[in-house]
Design a protein around this motif. Structure first.
Motif, mmCIF file in Angstrom:
data_model
loop_
_atom_site.group_PDB
_atom_site.id
_atom_site.type_symbol
_atom_site.label_atom_id
_atom_site.label_comp_id
_atom_site.label_asym_id
_atom_site.label_seq_id
_atom_site.Cartn_x
_atom_site.Cartn_y
_atom_site.Cartn_z
ATOM 1 N N ALA A 40 -17.305 8.028 1.906
ATOM 2 C CA ALA A 40 -16.856 8.072 2.722
ATOM 3 C C ALA A 40 -15.521 7.056 3.584
ATOM 4 C CB ALA A 40 -17.835 8.863 3.874
ATOM 5 N N ASP A 41 -15.043 6.843 3.899
ATOM 6 C CA ASP A 41 -13.770 5.606 4.241
ATOM 7 C C ASP A 41 -13.165 6.090 4.853
ATOM 8 O OD1 ASP A 41 -12.820 2.390 2.933
ATOM 9 O OD2 ASP A 41 -13.044 3.307 5.079
ATOM 10 N N ASP A 42 -13.370 6.645 6.842
ATOM 11 C CA ASP A 42 -12.682 6.517 7.914
ATOM 12 C C ASP A 42 -10.738 5.919 7.870
ATOM 13 O OD1 ASP A 42 -14.393 8.713 8.721
ATOM 14 O OD2 ASP A 42 -15.493 7.956 9.853
ATOM 15 N N THR A 43 -11.057 4.787 7.091
ATOM 16 C CA THR A 43 -9.897 3.660 7.137
ATOM 17 C C THR A 43 -9.381 3.562 6.263
ATOM 18 O OG1 THR A 43 -10.932 2.016 6.118
ATOM 19 C CG2 THR A 43 -11.519 2.073 9.011
ATOM 20 N N GLY A 44 -9.249 4.351 5.451
ATOM 21 C CA GLY A 44 -8.695 4.866 4.291
ATOM 22 C C GLY A 44 -9.268 3.791 3.135
ATOM 23 N N ILE A 45 -7.666 3.473 2.542
ATOM 24 C CA ILE A 45 -8.030 2.543 1.166
ATOM 25 C C ILE A 45 -7.003 1.001 2.063
ATOM 26 C CG2 ILE A 45 -7.044 1.947 -1.134
ATOM 27 C CD1 ILE A 45 -6.829 5.574 -1.529
ATOM 28 N N ALA A 46 -8.747 0.385 1.743
ATOM 29 C CA ALA A 46 -7.955 -0.664 1.861
ATOM 30 C C ALA A 46 -6.807 -1.999 1.534
ATOM 31 C CB ALA A 46 -8.654 -1.761 2.215
ATOM 32 N N THR A 47 -6.242 -2.543 2.157
ATOM 33 C CA THR A 47 -4.965 -4.035 1.224
ATOM 34 C C THR A 47 -5.907 -5.193 1.020
ATOM 35 O OG1 THR A 47 -3.187 -2.673 2.490
ATOM 36 C CG2 THR A 47 -2.914 -4.683 1.659
ATOM 37 N N GLU A 48 -5.496 -5.196 -0.362
ATOM 38 C CA GLU A 48 -6.502 -6.432 -1.209
ATOM 39 C C GLU A 48 -4.999 -6.683 -1.344
ATOM 40 O OE1 GLU A 48 -9.022 -5.363 -4.536
ATOM 41 O OE2 GLU A 48 -9.436 -3.835 -3.430
ATOM 42 N N VAL A 49 -5.339 -8.412 -0.869
ATOM 43 C CA VAL A 49 -4.320 -8.764 -1.583
ATOM 44 C C VAL A 49 -4.749 -11.132 -2.663
ATOM 45 C CG1 VAL A 49 -2.519 -10.802 -0.328
ATOM 46 C CG2 VAL A 49 -2.921 -8.978 0.977
ATOM 47 N N SER A 50 -3.992 -11.311 -3.483
ATOM 48 C CA SER A 50 -4.831 -12.141 -4.582
ATOM 49 C C SER A 50 -3.735 -13.098 -4.169
ATOM 50 C CB SER A 50 -4.956 -11.528 -5.941
ATOM 51 O OG SER A 50 -5.757 -10.419 -5.609
ATOM 52 N N LEU A 51 -3.857 -13.906 -4.222
ATOM 53 C CA LEU A 51 -3.470 -14.934 -4.103
ATOM 54 C C LEU A 51 -2.753 -15.615 -5.911
ATOM 55 C CD1 LEU A 51 -5.085 -17.469 -1.216
ATOM 56 C CD2 LEU A 51 -3.013 -15.314 -1.657
ATOM 57 N N GLU A 52 -0.950 -16.074 -5.629
ATOM 58 C CA GLU A 52 -1.424 -16.586 -7.252
ATOM 59 C C GLU A 52 0.260 -17.856 -7.544
ATOM 60 O OE1 GLU A 52 1.516 -13.462 -10.185
ATOM 61 O OE2 GLU A 52 3.120 -14.881 -8.908
ATOM 62 N N ARG A 105 -2.550 -3.101 -3.912
ATOM 63 C CA ARG A 105 -2.703 -4.013 -4.118
ATOM 64 C C ARG A 105 -2.026 -5.738 -4.787
ATOM 65 N NH1 ARG A 105 -7.299 -2.394 -9.275
ATOM 66 N NH2 ARG A 105 -7.823 -5.534 -9.884
ATOM 67 N N LEU A 106 -2.060 -5.704 -3.574
ATOM 68 C CA LEU A 106 -0.920 -7.145 -3.902
ATOM 69 C C LEU A 106 -0.795 -8.433 -3.638
ATOM 70 C CD1 LEU A 106 0.269 -5.620 0.426
ATOM 71 C CD2 LEU A 106 0.995 -4.838 -1.930
ATOM 72 N N ILE A 107 -0.388 -8.886 -4.197
ATOM 73 C CA ILE A 107 -0.006 -10.154 -4.479
ATOM 74 C C ILE A 107 0.504 -10.689 -3.777
ATOM 75 C CG2 ILE A 107 0.333 -11.946 -6.639
ATOM 76 C CD1 ILE A 107 -0.280 -9.711 -8.396
ATOM 77 N N ALA A 108 0.295 -12.383 -3.059
ATOM 78 C CA ALA A 108 0.811 -13.279 -2.314
ATOM 79 C C ALA A 108 1.440 -14.344 -3.252
ATOM 80 C CB ALA A 108 0.462 -12.917 -0.510
ATOM 81 N N ARG A 109 2.013 -15.365 -2.738
ATOM 82 C CA ARG A 109 2.913 -16.588 -3.549
ATOM 83 C C ARG A 109 3.037 -18.014 -2.645
ATOM 84 N NH1 ARG A 109 7.816 -14.320 -7.610
ATOM 85 N NH2 ARG A 109 6.106 -15.824 -9.312
ATOM 86 N N PRO A 110 1.983 -17.964 -1.737
ATOM 87 C CA PRO A 110 1.723 -19.482 -1.784
ATOM 88 C C PRO A 110 2.279 -20.325 -2.205
ATOM 89 C CG PRO A 110 -0.662 -18.489 -1.710
ATOM 90 C CD PRO A 110 0.277 -17.534 -2.295
#
Length: 359
Positions: A40-52, A105-110
């Motif tokens: 049960a998660d009223d907010t839906g599927i959360a976005t996860e951000v990994s760093l590369e 499941r996103l990847i950011a590239r700082p």
């Protein structure tokens, strides 16, 4: 064999993909759900951000279908969640699903801007327009926090390097302070993707992208700031959005766009089953007609990746759309040649500690 992992509809609110199909490079093929079911998660599927940390940034291509030979991508994956996105299969290279993983499941590239600076300083570098947004959107929601695109844009401005941006994101307005001076020098253009003017269809098909009316306001704001804008009526979806072609072009022209382009819906690799799942859920009455049109343009296949063919298909239907586009752009004045961006202003800025010339 691909594993289809359906995700509870309530938890998929504001997401595009219906399932989390495993990618073709996923050696650990998912044979059962990944633990989402029954939670049960009223907010839906959360976005996860990994760093590369990128080792290189500029990617080169030799495709005759593309008007550029290099591009950069600040992010991997895209939270906009456009179900038709041809870039979804790129997530399979990471061992992630081109389905919901691509959106969540996103990847950011700082550090991308520093790498870009280093590559532009190379004595071997030869300047030509850099395209941004050709794979995933540089102005997707996570850019608000990470600001990687803005940092890269700052580097391109310092080098007086030409850049062509493609986006659906309203966040591009934030960077008008950089883009407007570049545009005045002939160094920048922006392409705004406008797939439909129907807000309901847009919310289903592009669940976290700005609404169509908002994208038209983006065009207007950029043009008012002196930044030239191309409207990209893409992708055209047979039986779903194709009837809107002329109205999309007209609305964009009225907002200030000075050029236009179009591409037919493309379904490479994992995109085809994801798209068909989405069609079956949202438009079951049109699914057979949409797929029949697409297959007619690709010799009976869902997609044909041949150069010179993959962007628009072949046959009577493809030619009809092309003819409608030609007539509409001629009538609206969107058929005029666009001046190329300038490369002759490129100059490597001095680094801290460099000795300046006396002359």
């Amino acid at each position: 064999m691909d594993c289809e992992i359906p995700i509870d509809k309530a938890r998929r609110r504001a997401r595009g993909a219906v399932s989390n199909r495993s990618g073709r490079f996923d050696l650990d093929r998912r044979a059962e759900p990944d633990g989402w079911e029954g939670q049960a998660d009223d907010t839906g599927i959360a976005t996860e951000v990994s760093l590369e940390t990128p080792r290189s940034l500029i990617t080169y291509n030799r495709s005759p279908d593309l008007p550029f030979d290099r591009s950069i991508n600040p992010y991997r994956g895209c939270e906009h969640g456009c179900i038709y996105c041809f870039a979804r299969p790129s997530h399979a290279w990471l061992g992630l699903s081109p389905g919901l993983d691509f959106e969540t499941r996103l990847i950011a590239r700082p550090g991308a801007a520093k790498v870009l600076d280093r590559e532009l300083r190379s004595s071997r570098y030869r300047v030509a327009t850099i395209a941004v947004g050709t794979n995933t959107d540089p102005y997707q929601p996570i850019e608000r926090d990470h600001r990687i695109m803005r940092d890269c844009l700052g580097v391109l401005s310092e080098f007086r390097h030409p850049v062509a941006i493609v986006t659906k994101g309203a966040l591009v307005e934030r960077d008008i302070d950089i883009l407007a001076p570049m545009a005045r020098q002939g160094l920048a253009r922006v392409g705004i993707s406008l797939t439909t003017l129907d807000p309901d269809l847009s919310r289903r098909m592009e669940p976290r992208a700005p609404a169509p009316a908002r994208r038209l306001r983006v065009i207007r704001r950029l043009v008012e700031a002196g930044i030239p804008v191309r409207v990209m009526a893409s992708p055209m979806v047979p039986g779903l959005t194709d009837h809107e072609l002329e109205t999309i072009l007209s609305a964009a022209r009225d907002a200030g766009a000075d050029a236009a382009s179009w591409i037919m819906l493309r379904l490479p690799r994992e995109v085809s089953p994801l798209w068909q799942e989405w069609l079956a859920e949202h438009y079951p009455d049109r699914a057979a007609r949409v797929m029949a049109r697409l297959r007619d343009m690709h010799g009976g296949k869902d997609y044909d990746a041949r150069w010179g063919h993959r962007m628009r298909g072949e046959g009577p239907y493809a030619e009809m759309i092309a003819q409608r586009f030609r007539l509409a752009t001629l009538r609206l004045g969107l058929d005029r040649p666009v001046a190329p961006l300038r490369s002759d202003l490129f100059a490597v800025p001095p680094e801290p500690g460099d000795q300046l010339s006396l002359f």
